[in-house]
Structure formats: structure tokens, C-alpha cells
Scaffold this active site. Structure first.
Site, short mmCIF file in Angstrom:
data_model
loop_
_atom_site.label_atom_id
_atom_site.label_comp_id
_atom_site.label_asym_id
_atom_site.label_seq_id
_atom_site.Cartn_x
_atom_site.Cartn_y
_atom_site.Cartn_z
CG ASP A 1 0.26 5.50 10.45
OD1 ASP A 1 -0.42 5.07 9.26
OD2 ASP A 1 -0.06 6.51 10.84
CD GLU B 1 -2.15 9.02 3.77
OE1 GLU B 1 -2.03 10.07 3.97
OE2 GLU B 1 -2.61 7.97 4.22
#
Length: 343
Positions: free
Chosen positions: A48, A224
Site C-alpha cells: 500500500d 478499494e
């Protein structure tokens, strides 16, 4: 929620693949390859990732370890570990999300003379999640005044909500208004209007829906990791579809759509609507005959001083036991206005 358990698997892969990543790193001074990704070396263990530059140094913040890991580079190619933002989970987060075990999915931006770091905390099997905010006057750990100050809760979701408050992304629109995009699974990607003085939602601000994937009868349709890039009078929304955190079996990929207004509607090149699971593929795994880097996603972007926009993301390296590793690619803006990553 599902992703909470999958993050645990990603952390295990990071540990298992760390030595393999080091062994595969391109030695300093090696002959330059044709892409930036082919030249990356050093400590590439991330998940991420987001990126920023201060002075002559680039910083990548990511979900690594438990407390937001930091990597540093002077040239975007050779990366070294620079520790963590936090020494422990903030007390407010432990209270707001009982049982949380880590801090995930950061976002970094420079606003009003300081750096804002938004971050996520969550638990397994629930959308009881929260986004927090920390600030620092500098990113350089050796600089006078370096210190991350935590400002507590920004947005929270509970089982009574239809969204999941993780994966934040801060963005300023053409009118100077500040926004926070967020979301993972549930009913998709949301957008909150922020108070520019606090970096937190305006009083009474309600989440606006800007992307979702209607679930098929057989189960969820994951979406997401939003990231919005303003460019050329448009807002380009990146989002990751399908499943991360399964090593080389990850099915993650990234799509892009654009809108004239930051609130949408966002549509892909073919006119497909992000509110209906549409968009145009932006990043996908290596071709089957290559098979090395799988599940590219959770993309962020930044524009360097020379005007080049880069996308930063993670992918799972088959040659490093499926560990998630750093990937960076310059974006070429096509004649049609759409971004193309030069991976």
C-alpha cells in the site's frame, strides 16, 4: 473485514520474502535498464505505498511491519529503510477500534506548510474501522523539528455504516477545496469534504459515493484503495479491484476513470461507470508467459518538479516467495488525455 485477514498474510509474505528481495536487488551502478521498475533496488519491501518528495529525497510510506514503514531514495531507484512513523498504535485508535493490531494504508501530502499523513486502523471481520491524521513539519528524520504529531480520529465506520473507513487519499480540487477519498469493500468508495483548517470532515459532512462494484450473486466484488489525480481539467480516479494479499495468487488489478467534477460521475474510456463497477484497466499483472509480478495495485501518484507524474504501487514478486514489493512507473498522458503507466 476480509482485507484485515489478508493484510496479515501480506505481512507474513514480507518477512518470508525479505532475504529473497535483497538477493534480487540490482547492484548499485549496474547498467540502466529500459524502465524505472527494472532499475529499482535496495529495500523494496512495501505494501500500500504512497510517495512524496522533500528537497532532494523521495520518501515512500507504506503498510509494513505494524506502524507505517518509511523508505528513502535520492534517485527513485535505490531505496533504503528509514524506520517507522509510529512507535505504537495511538491510544485513541485502540479505544475506537478494540483489537486493532496495526496501522495500515497511509496517504501523504504537503498542505499549508506541513506534511499530512492519513492512516487506517481496523479489525478482522468488521467494518469497525477508523482513519487518523498525523502531521510533521518535515519528512527528514535528521532535520530540526522533525516530529509526527497525532491529531486523532478523522473518519470512523461501524457495522451500522455501509462503508469501510480505510485506504484514505487526500486531494485538493481546482477551487481549492479539500477532500478525503476512502473505502474498501462494502458499498465502495466514498468522498468526504474536509475543513482545511483541521484536515477533518466539515461539520455535518456526509459521505458521497463515487465508485462501487455491485456484488454478484456468488459473493463480493472487491473495490478499494482510491487515489484521485487532478490533471488537465479532469479528475482521474484510480481504484483496485479483486483480491490483494494472497502472494502470487493475488488477483488485484487497478482501473482508472475520470470526471469533470471531483464528485463524479467517473467513467472509463468506454463510458463505463465506476458506480457500476466500470473503468479502464490501468495496471495489471505480467503476461502469463512472464509470471513474475502479480496483483499490482493500491496505486498512489505524485508529480515531481519536472512535471513528470509517477504511479507507485505494490505487486507480489514470484521470485521473492510472493512478497509484496515496490513498483514505480512514470505516467505518459496520451493524446486522448488518458494516463498510461510506463511499466
Amino acid at each position: 473485514m476480509i482485507r484485515a485477514a489478508l493484510i496479515s498474510s501480506a505481512r507474513q509474505a514480507l518477512r518470508a520474502g525479505a532475504l529473497a528481495i535483497a538477493a534480487l536487488a540490482v547492484p548499485a551502478g549496474a547498467t540502466e535498464a529500459s524502465t524505472l521498475n527494472a532499475q529499482l533496488s535496495g529495500d523494496l519491501a512495501v505494501h500500500d505505498p504512497v510517495i512524496a518528495r522533500e528537497g532532494d529525497t523521495y520518501y515512500v510510506f507504506s503498510t509494513v511491519g505494524r506502524y507505517i514503514g518509511v523508505k528513502m531514495s535520492r534517485d527513485l531507484k535505490r531505496w533504503t529503510d528509514a524506520g517507522s512513523v509510529f512507535a505504537e498504535i495511538p491510544a485513541w485508535a485502540k479505544q475506537a477500534v478494540p483489537g486493532t493490531e496495526g496501522i495500515w494504508a497511509p496517504d501523504i501530502s504537503h498542505v499549508n506548510g506541513e506534511y499530512r499523513l492519513y492512516y487506517s486502523v481496523s479489525t478482522f471481520g468488521s467494518n469497525r474501522s477508523a482513519i487518523g491524521l498525523a502531521t510533521s513539519p518535515t519528512l527528514d528524520p535528521k532535520a530540526p523539528g522533525y516530529r509526527w504529531t497525532d491529531h486523532g480520529l478523522v473518519v470512523m465506520s461501524t457495522p451500522q455504516d455501509d462503508f469501510n473507513a480505510i485506504d484514505p487519499n487526500f486531494v485538493t480540487d481546482a477551487q481549492g477545496r479539500q477532500w478525503l477519498a476512502l473505502g474498501s469493500f462494502w458499498s465502495g468508495i466514498k468522498l468526504f469534504a474536509l475543513d482545511p483548517k483541521t484536515g477533518k470532515p466539515m461539520p455535518g459532512a456526509k459521505p458521497l459515493s463515487i465508485a462501487r462494484r455491485p456484488a454478484p450473486a456468488g459473493g463480493p466484488a472487491p473495490i478499494e484503495a482510491p487515489f484521485i489525480i487532478p490533471h488537465g481539467g479532469w479528475y482521474y480516479l484510480l481504484a483496485s479491484y479483486d483480491y490483494c494479499c494472497k502472494g502470487v495468487n493475488s488477483t488485484y488489478y487497478t482501473v482508472v476513470a475520470r470526471a469533470k467534477a471531483i464528485t463524479g460521475p467517473y467513467r472509463g474510456k468506454d463510458g463505463s461507470e465506476m458506480m457500476r463497477g466500470g473503468g479502464t484497466i490501468f495496471l495489471r499483472a505480467d503476461l502469463q508467459e512472464q509470471q513474475r509480478y502479480r496483483g499490482p495495485g493500491h496505486a498512489g501518484a505524485f508529480t515531481d518538479r519536472d512535471g513528470t507524474t509517477y504511479v507507485v504501487y505494490h505487486a507480489y514478486d514470484r521470485q521473492a516467495n510472493g512478497a509484496p514489493v515496490l513498483r514505480i512507473a512514470p505516467i505518459r498522458w496520451g493524446a486522448d488525455g488518458w494516463p498510461v503507466p510506463e511499466t
